[in-house]
Design a protein around this motif. Sequence first.
Motif, PDB file in Angstrom:
ATOM      1  N   LYS A  46     -10.858  42.743  30.308  1.00 13.83           N
ATOM      2  CA  LYS A  46     -11.036  42.430  31.715  1.00 13.83           C
ATOM      3  C   LYS A  46     -12.308  43.072  32.269  1.00 13.83           C
ATOM      4  CE  LYS A  46      -8.557  42.487  36.094  1.00 13.83           C
ATOM      5  NZ  LYS A  46      -7.270  42.766  36.737  1.00 13.83           N
ATOM      6  N   HIS A  47     -13.141  42.242  32.896  1.00 13.16           N
ATOM      7  CA  HIS A  47     -14.405  42.591  33.546  1.00 13.16           C
ATOM      8  C   HIS A  47     -15.553  42.835  32.572  1.00 13.16           C
ATOM      9  CE1 HIS A  47     -11.854  43.908  37.216  1.00 13.16           C
ATOM     10  NE2 HIS A  47     -11.977  42.600  37.145  1.00 13.16           N
ATOM     11  N   ASP A  48     -15.328  42.670  31.271  1.00  7.65           N
ATOM     12  CA  ASP A  48     -16.441  42.712  30.320  1.00  7.65           C
ATOM     13  C   ASP A  48     -17.256  41.430  30.474  1.00  7.65           C
ATOM     14  OD1 ASP A  48     -15.611  45.151  29.336  1.00  7.65           O
ATOM     15  OD2 ASP A  48     -14.770  44.345  27.476  1.00  7.65           O
ATOM     16  N   VAL A  49     -18.544  41.535  30.167  1.00 10.73           N
ATOM     17  CA  VAL A  49     -19.464  40.407  30.292  1.00 10.73           C
ATOM     18  C   VAL A  49     -20.209  40.218  28.976  1.00 10.73           C
ATOM     19  CG1 VAL A  49     -21.519  39.539  31.489  1.00 10.73           C
ATOM     20  CG2 VAL A  49     -19.796  40.852  32.756  1.00 10.73           C
ATOM     21  N   ALA A  50     -20.312  38.975  28.536  1.00 12.30           N
ATOM     22  CA  ALA A  50     -21.146  38.626  27.389  1.00 12.30           C
ATOM     23  C   ALA A  50     -22.260  37.714  27.896  1.00 12.30           C
ATOM     24  CB  ALA A  50     -20.329  37.910  26.319  1.00 12.30           C
ATOM     25  N   VAL A  51     -23.465  37.937  27.400  1.00 15.50           N
ATOM     26  CA  VAL A  51     -24.594  37.062  27.710  1.00 15.50           C
ATOM     27  C   VAL A  51     -24.990  36.404  26.395  1.00 15.50           C
ATOM     28  CG1 VAL A  51     -26.965  36.915  28.545  1.00 15.50           C
ATOM     29  CG2 VAL A  51     -25.377  38.568  29.580  1.00 15.50           C
ATOM     30  N   GLN A  52     -24.839  35.092  26.341  1.00 15.04           N
ATOM     31  CA  GLN A  52     -25.148  34.360  25.115  1.00 15.04           C
ATOM     32  C   GLN A  52     -26.421  33.549  25.326  1.00 15.04           C
ATOM     33  OE1 GLN A  52     -21.830  33.203  22.551  1.00 15.04           O
ATOM     34  NE2 GLN A  52     -20.719  32.948  24.475  1.00 15.04           N
ATOM     35  N   GLN A  53     -27.201  33.470  24.265  1.00 11.54           N
ATOM     36  CA  GLN A  53     -28.501  32.806  24.344  1.00 11.54           C
ATOM     37  C   GLN A  53     -28.630  31.743  23.257  1.00 11.54           C
ATOM     38  OE1 GLN A  53     -31.776  35.635  25.493  1.00 11.54           O
ATOM     39  NE2 GLN A  53     -30.272  37.123  24.693  1.00 11.54           N
ATOM     40  N   GLY A  54     -27.796  30.729  23.350  1.00 12.37           N
ATOM     41  CA  GLY A  54     -27.859  29.627  22.397  1.00 12.37           C
ATOM     42  C   GLY A  54     -27.345  29.984  21.016  1.00 12.37           C
ATOM     43  N   ASN A  55     -26.493  30.990  20.913  1.00  8.21           N
ATOM     44  CA  ASN A  55     -25.972  31.405  19.607  1.00  8.21           C
ATOM     45  C   ASN A  55     -24.666  30.681  19.273  1.00  8.21           C
ATOM     46  OD1 ASN A  55     -25.452  33.552  21.835  1.00  8.21           O
ATOM     47  ND2 ASN A  55     -23.659  33.720  20.497  1.00  8.21           N
ATOM     48  N   ARG A  56     -24.420  30.534  17.988  1.00  9.13           N
ATOM     49  CA  ARG A  56     -23.194  29.903  17.481  1.00  9.13           C
ATOM     50  C   ARG A  56     -22.044  30.893  17.655  1.00  9.13           C
ATOM     51  NH1 ARG A  56     -21.091  29.433  11.892  1.00  9.13           N
ATOM     52  NH2 ARG A  56     -19.915  27.480  11.763  1.00  9.13           N
ATOM     53  N   HIS A  57     -20.893  30.391  18.149  1.00  6.67           N
ATOM     54  CA  HIS A  57     -19.775  31.285  18.422  1.00  6.67           C
ATOM     55  C   HIS A  57     -18.463  30.515  18.572  1.00  6.67           C
ATOM     56  CE1 HIS A  57     -20.936  29.767  22.356  1.00  6.67           C
ATOM     57  NE2 HIS A  57     -19.716  30.069  22.779  1.00  6.67           N
ATOM     58  N   ALA A  58     -17.373  31.274  18.645  1.00  9.21           N
ATOM     59  CA  ALA A  58     -16.045  30.729  18.953  1.00  9.21           C
ATOM     60  C   ALA A  58     -15.297  31.759  19.781  1.00  9.21           C
ATOM     61  CB  ALA A  58     -15.276  30.419  17.675  1.00  9.21           C
ATOM     62  N   TRP A  59     -14.379  31.274  20.599  1.00 10.32           N
ATOM     63  CA  TRP A  59     -13.512  32.140  21.389  1.00 10.32           C
ATOM     64  C   TRP A  59     -12.134  32.152  20.744  1.00 10.32           C
ATOM     65  CZ3 TRP A  59     -15.847  35.135  24.681  1.00 10.32           C
ATOM     66  CH2 TRP A  59     -17.047  34.717  25.261  1.00 10.32           C
ATOM     67  N   ARG A  60     -11.590  33.358  20.510  1.00 11.59           N
ATOM     68  CA  ARG A  60     -10.273  33.511  19.881  1.00 11.59           C
ATOM     69  C   ARG A  60      -9.410  34.420  20.747  1.00 11.59           C
ATOM     70  NH1 ARG A  60     -11.375  29.596  16.250  1.00 11.59           N
ATOM     71  NH2 ARG A  60     -13.037  30.148  14.817  1.00 11.59           N
ATOM     72  N   ASN A  61      -8.252  33.923  21.129  1.00 13.79           N
ATOM     73  CA  ASN A  61      -7.308  34.749  21.878  1.00 13.79           C
ATOM     74  C   ASN A  61      -6.228  35.202  20.893  1.00 13.79           C
ATOM     75  OD1 ASN A  61      -5.397  35.957  23.466  1.00 13.79           O
ATOM     76  ND2 ASN A  61      -5.412  34.383  25.041  1.00 13.79           N
ATOM     77  N   LYS A  62      -6.421  36.371  20.318  1.00 12.00           N
ATOM     78  CA  LYS A  62      -5.516  36.899  19.301  1.00 12.00           C
ATOM     79  C   LYS A  62      -4.330  37.640  19.892  1.00 12.00           C
ATOM     80  CE  LYS A  62      -9.128  37.086  15.868  1.00 12.00           C
ATOM     81  NZ  LYS A  62      -9.707  37.846  14.756  1.00 12.00           N
ATOM     82  N   GLY A  63      -4.310  37.745  21.211  1.00 11.55           N
ATOM     83  CA  GLY A  63      -3.226  38.454  21.887  1.00 11.55           C
ATOM     84  C   GLY A  63      -2.030  37.554  22.140  1.00 11.55           C
ATOM     85  N   ASP A  64      -1.144  38.043  23.000  1.00 16.44           N
ATOM     86  CA  ASP A  64       0.065  37.277  23.322  1.00 16.44           C
ATOM     87  C   ASP A  64       0.101  36.837  24.780  1.00 16.44           C
ATOM     88  OD1 ASP A  64       0.500  39.740  24.462  1.00 16.44           O
ATOM     89  OD2 ASP A  64       2.421  40.112  23.472  1.00 16.44           O
ATOM     90  N   LYS A  65      -1.009  37.023  25.489  1.00 12.00           N
ATOM     91  CA  LYS A  65      -1.112  36.617  26.893  1.00 12.00           C
ATOM     92  C   LYS A  65      -2.366  35.759  27.075  1.00 12.00           C
ATOM     93  CE  LYS A  65       1.068  40.819  28.442  1.00 12.00           C
ATOM     94  NZ  LYS A  65       0.875  42.163  28.926  1.00 12.00           N
ATOM     95  N   PRO A  66      -2.367  34.886  28.070  1.00 11.87           N
ATOM     96  CA  PRO A  66      -3.563  34.083  28.332  1.00 11.87           C
ATOM     97  C   PRO A  66      -4.753  34.968  28.730  1.00 11.87           C
ATOM     98  CG  PRO A  66      -1.675  33.208  29.521  1.00 11.87           C
ATOM     99  CD  PRO A  66      -1.264  34.535  28.965  1.00 11.87           C
ATOM    100  N   ALA A  67      -5.941  34.464  28.480  1.00 14.55           N
ATOM    101  CA  ALA A  67      -7.186  35.114  28.911  1.00 14.55           C
ATOM    102  C   ALA A  67      -7.929  34.120  29.792  1.00 14.55           C
ATOM    103  CB  ALA A  67      -8.040  35.508  27.718  1.00 14.55           C
ATOM    104  N   THR A  68      -8.342  34.560  30.976  1.00 11.36           N
ATOM    105  CA  THR A  68      -9.083  33.693  31.894  1.00 11.36           C
ATOM    106  C   THR A  68     -10.505  34.212  32.023  1.00 11.36           C
ATOM    107  OG1 THR A  68      -7.081  33.119  33.106  1.00 11.36           O
ATOM    108  CG2 THR A  68      -9.178  32.745  34.235  1.00 11.36           C
ATOM    109  N   MET A  69     -11.458  33.297  31.915  1.00  5.82           N
ATOM    110  CA  MET A  69     -12.868  33.653  31.961  1.00  5.82           C
ATOM    111  C   MET A  69     -13.616  32.807  32.977  1.00  5.82           C
ATOM    112  SD  MET A  69     -13.777  34.240  27.963  1.00  5.82           S
ATOM    113  CE  MET A  69     -15.331  35.004  28.406  1.00  5.82           C
TER     114      MET A  69
END
Length: 181
Positions: free
Chosen positions: A147-170
Motif C-alpha cells: 500500500k502506497h508504494d509506487v513503481a515507475v515503468q519505462q516501456g519495460n516488459r512485466h506482469a502483475w501477480r497477486n500472490k496474496g489472498d486479498k484483492p489489490a487495487t492500483m
Amino acid sequence: MKIRRVVLGVDSAGKSGVLSDAHAVRNSAFETVPGFEANLLWSTTAVSEAGSKSTFSDPTVEANFLPGLGESRLMFVTFPPDAVMMRPNFDGAAFGAEFDRLLPGLAETFEPDAPGMHTTDSIDYDVVLDGEITLELDDGKEVLLKKHDVAVQQGNRHAWRNKGDKPATMLFVLMGKQRAA
C-alpha cells in the motif's frame, strides 16, 4: 466499483467550474475472473488542451485503455488473488475474449505464450492503493509492492501477480511514448 469522477475546467464564461460530477462510465468488471475490474477514469489525446472553453464531453467513452503517442490514461485496476485464475473451472479462452472486449488497446500488448507478461509504449506511474501485488520482470525478478508504494515503468516488459489472498487495487497513469530502438 463505482468511482465518482469530478471533472473541473473552464466553463464557457471563462470561469473555473465543475464540468461533470458523476460516476466514471468505463467500468469493466470481469465475469470470467470475479473481482478483476478496470476503470478508465480519464483520457487525453495528443492534441488535448488544458483550459479550453467548451462543454463537457467524456473522452473515455471511445478511448482504448492504452494511450497512443502523446496521449495519457488514468485508471483504477483491482486484481483478485491469482488463485481465482487457478481454480479448476477457470476458462482461459473465455477470459482472453472478455479481456479483448473490455480492455481494447491494452489487451493486444499481452503475450499468449507468457501469461500476464506485456510491454507498453508508455511511461507508467503505478500506485498501490490497497493490498499487495508483485511486479514480475522479464528476467524473473519480482518486486513486492505494498500500500502506497509506487513503481515507475519505462516501456519495460512485466506482469502483475497477486500472490496474496486479498484483492489489490492500483491507480495507473500511463503516458504514451515512443519506445527506444
